[in-house]
Design a protein around this motif. Structure first.
Motif, short mmCIF file in Angstrom:
data_model
loop_
_atom_site.label_atom_id
_atom_site.label_comp_id
_atom_site.label_asym_id
_atom_site.label_seq_id
_atom_site.Cartn_x
_atom_site.Cartn_y
_atom_site.Cartn_z
N GLY A 158 54.09 32.82 41.13
CA GLY A 158 54.80 31.49 41.44
C GLY A 158 54.52 32.59 43.20
N GLU A 159 53.69 32.81 43.48
CA GLU A 159 53.32 33.29 44.67
C GLU A 159 51.43 32.02 45.02
N GLY A 160 51.65 31.83 46.15
CA GLY A 160 50.04 31.59 46.82
C GLY A 160 49.39 31.09 45.15
N VAL A 161 48.49 32.16 44.86
CA VAL A 161 47.50 31.65 44.22
C VAL A 161 46.59 32.94 43.27
N CYS A 162 45.73 32.44 42.07
CA CYS A 162 45.85 33.33 41.00
C CYS A 162 44.52 34.05 41.69
N GLY A 163 44.04 35.01 40.32
CA GLY A 163 43.33 35.80 40.11
C GLY A 163 42.62 36.10 38.69
N ILE A 164 41.03 36.00 38.75
CA ILE A 164 40.40 35.72 37.52
C ILE A 164 41.48 36.27 36.56
N ALA A 165 41.28 37.72 36.48
CA ALA A 165 41.91 39.12 35.50
C ALA A 165 42.90 39.65 35.83
N GLY A 166 43.79 38.30 36.93
CA GLY A 166 44.95 38.12 37.45
C GLY A 166 46.28 38.67 36.15
N GLY A 167 46.89 38.45 34.94
CA GLY A 167 47.15 38.60 33.90
C GLY A 167 48.36 37.45 33.98
N GLY A 209 37.83 42.18 52.62
CA GLY A 209 38.51 43.13 51.12
C GLY A 209 39.41 42.46 50.38
N THR A 210 40.45 42.18 51.01
CA THR A 210 41.23 41.98 51.01
C THR A 210 41.46 40.11 49.81
N HIS A 211 40.63 39.55 50.39
CA HIS A 211 40.11 38.06 50.09
C HIS A 211 39.04 38.44 48.54
N VAL A 212 38.35 39.65 48.77
CA VAL A 212 37.91 38.68 47.27
C VAL A 212 38.43 40.09 46.16
N ALA A 213 39.63 41.08 46.74
CA ALA A 213 40.16 41.68 45.59
C ALA A 213 41.13 40.25 45.35
N GLY A 214 41.60 39.45 45.62
CA GLY A 214 42.52 38.03 45.36
C GLY A 214 41.70 37.39 44.17
N THR A 215 40.56 36.85 44.69
CA THR A 215 39.64 36.46 43.79
C THR A 215 39.81 37.23 42.27
N ILE A 216 39.60 38.37 41.92
CA ILE A 216 39.38 39.24 40.71
C ILE A 216 40.52 39.90 40.12
N ALA A 217 41.70 39.38 40.93
CA ALA A 217 43.05 40.20 41.00
C ALA A 217 44.57 40.00 41.15
N ALA A 218 44.04 38.53 42.13
CA ALA A 218 45.61 38.00 42.20
C ALA A 218 46.62 37.69 40.96
N VAL A 219 47.89 38.30 41.20
CA VAL A 219 48.19 37.93 40.41
C VAL A 219 49.22 36.42 40.13
N THR A 223 43.87 36.94 29.78
CA THR A 223 44.17 37.32 31.37
C THR A 223 44.59 38.06 31.81
N GLY A 224 43.88 39.38 30.78
CA GLY A 224 43.30 40.29 32.04
C GLY A 224 44.19 41.96 30.86
N ASP A 225 44.04 42.85 31.69
CA ASP A 225 44.58 43.95 31.04
C ASP A 225 45.21 45.32 31.82
N PRO A 226 45.50 46.65 32.15
CA PRO A 226 45.48 47.53 32.82
C PRO A 226 45.08 48.88 32.95
N SER A 227 44.59 48.67 31.37
CA SER A 227 43.06 49.36 31.74
C SER A 227 42.23 49.54 32.13
N ILE A 228 41.80 48.32 32.76
CA ILE A 228 40.93 47.83 33.38
C ILE A 228 40.45 47.48 34.57
N ILE A 229 40.08 48.98 35.00
CA ILE A 229 40.07 49.01 36.90
C ILE A 229 38.53 48.67 37.57
N VAL A 230 38.33 47.88 38.85
CA VAL A 230 37.83 47.79 39.42
C VAL A 230 37.75 47.97 40.75
#
Length: 703
Positions: free
Chosen positions: A315-324, A301-311, A230-237
């Protein structure tokens, strides 16, 4: 909203007047210096100058290499003479000194680029020609503005708090996480129902009909991929865009943090050339304060970031593809801000942002902006470059700094050596993607809707024969007349409601190749996260190929014509109806990115992945250095190390870490034996060797 940024199209109005048969031409003056064509939107009183390597020492000794970087003389008499005529000026390196990365900066020649500022009333073309005639100069380029090609007054289609809170109670059980709006993110998990919502059909009974279930699977296949990673914090976008709302409750846990810096500080604590860059840097205002609350900000920018890595799973809102998975294990978002309100950066800020990303740990460059397509309809757009040569000739510094990212991001001993650059294809309804994304070494992303057919606005095809083209969900309101067919992600509330609270996080729908692009960036980050889990290493070129080939074929859907309504409205108001020729898209969209296939190919052996290796160590005499064995091997039960020349260095193991202690100058080979615990509890012994070098001083000498 089909939101794509573009570097001012007026630039190319002037470029093409000097071309025959649309071939870009630069002209030479003097012996070797070249000048890029004069853009219509040139910034007055500024030039970029690239000097020849032979004069680098003169510039260094003149004191140009300082943390501030600005001076009023170059100490090259011929250069100073030309610029004296131009009026008062400052002379400054384009890329600030970063002592950690100065060696590789010089290897790539980026230290030779300077920006010269002079009297704004001076004839910039004449000064450029005079500079290019000097023997010390290799290239002269004009600075230009980067602009947005959309109306920021048009707001995203927001999700109300009432609806959002209701979803927390009524969330679907058919999703892997507890985020209440995941069931609305068809672009991750498309079950074939999003276009059959009764509320949408009542609101707009004239909207086109879709048979339930027939379009299931037109997504990036997160459900299968999330079973493995589901993701890894060592990867930075790095998100090059409007500022990312780093305090958004669905993003803040996955924001990149520069641990040495304080937000907005005027001190460059870590010596990277930038002050206060806690979560990235604002290249518009040239400080560390990322912003998103201007009335003219769109939330892009916030919309784009959420697609990549929303948490995920919070229990909040949406998901990110690599959000953990909700355990602080998502990938990290670095905000490199290029736009703020009505302001945007020039080429100077864009170039700095790309290098900043590479030098501060990002391995993926997310770019939802670019030039207009070279095949854009000239009645509505000014076309941009049509070939790689045209772009390279008109954007020399831009290309060089992007090559720097390709080759210098990442870590030779980490998950990926080099970086991956991903661009939106553009939204000009055109049969060619815009540059820089169309360039063969980058990835260009086209857009589809939930039915799997091309979004009418999406550009498609590249001069490389579409070999660097890929497709992802970006939303399609025109072909469906439904808000739900757009992409749902994170937003600042102020970008949804005019006058809304900039400190409150919200959610909204947008569409465009700008929304398709972060799906590919998110999947790319997820694949590298899985590589980190498997302790595998890839070269950037190999990983880019892996991404482009980890796709679901979509050409079989492209037959006949598709109706679409330009200027559609979700309430069913009249809009002109057009026909999209689907056959024209065959072979020009790439395949649909598939996260599960990416992870399967990361597991495999077809794309050059290999086990990580211990790095060679260089340490100062009398000092010590640590090596993280867990990153290389995984769960370590025990380890022993033998050093060939024990007089040079000693090595000790403790709690997953090797400690190398330097004893005297010299070099020696060391061999480690590691007992590694597998997931099933079994153990195996692995051996690796590395070289320890001890020097009197360690560093690159750039203070």
């Amino acid at each position: 909203m089909k939101r794509k940024y573009f570097i001012s199209a007026l630039l190319f109005a002037s470029l093409f007047t000097a071309c025959k048969d649309t071939e870009m031409v630069s002209f030479k003056t003097g012996d070797t210096a070249t000048i890029t064509p004069l853009p219509a939107d040139v910034v007055s009183g500024e030039l970029f100058v690239k000097f020849k390597p032979e004069v680098a020492d003169i510039l260094d000794k003149a004191g140009v290499i300082t943390r501030g970087g600005k001076m009023t003389r170059s100490s090259i008499p011929s250069v100073d003479e030309v610029l004296d005529i131009a009026g008062a000026y400052t002379f400054e390196r384009v890329f600030p000194l970063d002592t950690r990365n100065e060696v590789r900066t010089r290897k790539r020649g980026l230290h030779l680029w300077y920006i010269v500022r002079f009297d704004k009333d001076a004839d910039v073309l004449k000064i450029a020609k005079d500079m290019a005639s000097l023997a010390e100069v290799a290239h002269v380029e004009f600075n230009r503005e980067i602009k947005r090609a959309y109306n920021p007054e048009v707001r995203a289609k927001g999700v109300s708090n009432v609806t959002l809170n209701a979803a927390k109670v009524l969330k679907s059980g058919n999703v892997p996480f507890n985020d209440p709006r995941l069931s609305d993110q068809w672009h991750y998990i498309n079950d074939g129902t999003v276009l059959n919502n009764e509320e949408d059909l009542k609101k707009n009974p004239n909207a086109p009909k879709f048979e339930k279930g027939t379009y299931a699977g037109n997504d990036v296949n997160c459900k299968e991929a999330w079973k493995k990673c589901t993701g890894d914090p060592s990867i930075i976008v790095a998100v090059l865009d409007e500022g990312v709302m780093y305090s958004h409750p669905d993003l803040k846990a996955n924001m990149w943090v520069n641990p040495n810096e304080t937000l907005g500080s005027l001190t460059d604590v870590d010596g990277n050339g930038y002050c206060g860059d806690r979560h990235g840097y604002n290249f518009v205002t040239d400080n560390g304060l990322i912003s998103w609350g201007d009335p003219n900000d769109s939330g892009h920018g916030t919309h784009v970031a959420g697609t990549i890595a929303a948490v995920n799973n919070n229990g909040e809102g949406v998901c990110g593809i690599a959000g953990g998975s909700g355990n602080n294990d998502g990938v990290k978002i670095m905000s490199c801000q290029l736009f703020s309100g009505n302001m945007g950066v020039t080429l100077l800020g864009e170039a700095k942002a790309v290098k900043y990303a590479a030098d501060n740990g990002a391995v993926i460059l997310q770019c939802s902006w670019g030039y207009n397509s070279g095949l854009a309809n000239p009645l509505f757009y000014t076309p941009g470059p049509r070939t790689d040569k045209e772009w390279m000739t008109s954007a020399v510094m831009e290309k060089e700094v992007m090559e720097y990212f390709l080759h210098n991001a990442g870590d030779p001993n980490g998950v990926i050596e080099g970086g991956v650059i991903i661009f939106a294809a553009g939204n000009e309804y055109s049969a060619m993607a815009g540059y820089p994304g169309a360039y063969g070494d980058f990835i260009s992303v086209a857009s589809i809707g939930p039915d799997g057919t091309p979004a009418p606005y999406s550009n498609y095809g590249t001069p490389s024969g579409s070999k660097n083209m890929i497709t992802a969900p970006g939303g399609d309101g025109e072909g469906t007349q439904r808000k739900r067919a757009l992409v749902l992600s994170t937003m600042p509330q102020s970008a949804i409601d005019l006058g809304g609270n900039a400190t409150e996080g919200g959610y909204g729908y947008m569409e465009g190749t700008s929304m398709a692009c972060p799906h590919v960036s998110g999947v790319a980050a997820l694949g590298l996260s899985y590589a980190a889990k498997l302790h595998k290493h890839f070269r950037a070129d190999d990983y880019r190929k892996l991404l482009l080939e980890s796709v679901t074929p979509i050409d079989n859907k492209y037959d006949g014509f598709k109706p679409y309504w330009y200027g559609w409205n979700e309430n069913g108001m009249a809009a002109p109806c057009f026909q999209l020729d689907l056959n024209a898209h065959r072979g020009k969209m790439g395949g649909l990115i598939d996260a599960a296939k990416v992870l399967a190919n990361v597991e495999g052996s077809s794309y050059g992945g290999r086990p990580m290796k211990l790095p060679n160590v260089m340490v100062q005499n009398g000092a010590s250095q640590q090596i993280d064995l867990i990153r290389v091997f995984g769960k370590v039960k025990s380890a022993t190390c033998q050093v060939e020349d024990a007089a040079v260095a000693s090595v000790e193991y403790a709690a997953g870490t090797l400690v190398v202690k330097a004893l005297k100058e010299g070099a020696t080979k060391a061999t480690i034996s590691v007992e590694v615990v597998a997931e099933d509890g079994s153990t195996q012994t692995q051996f690796q060797s590395f070289v320890i070098t001890v020097r009197a001083e360690v560093g690159n000498g750039w203070m």
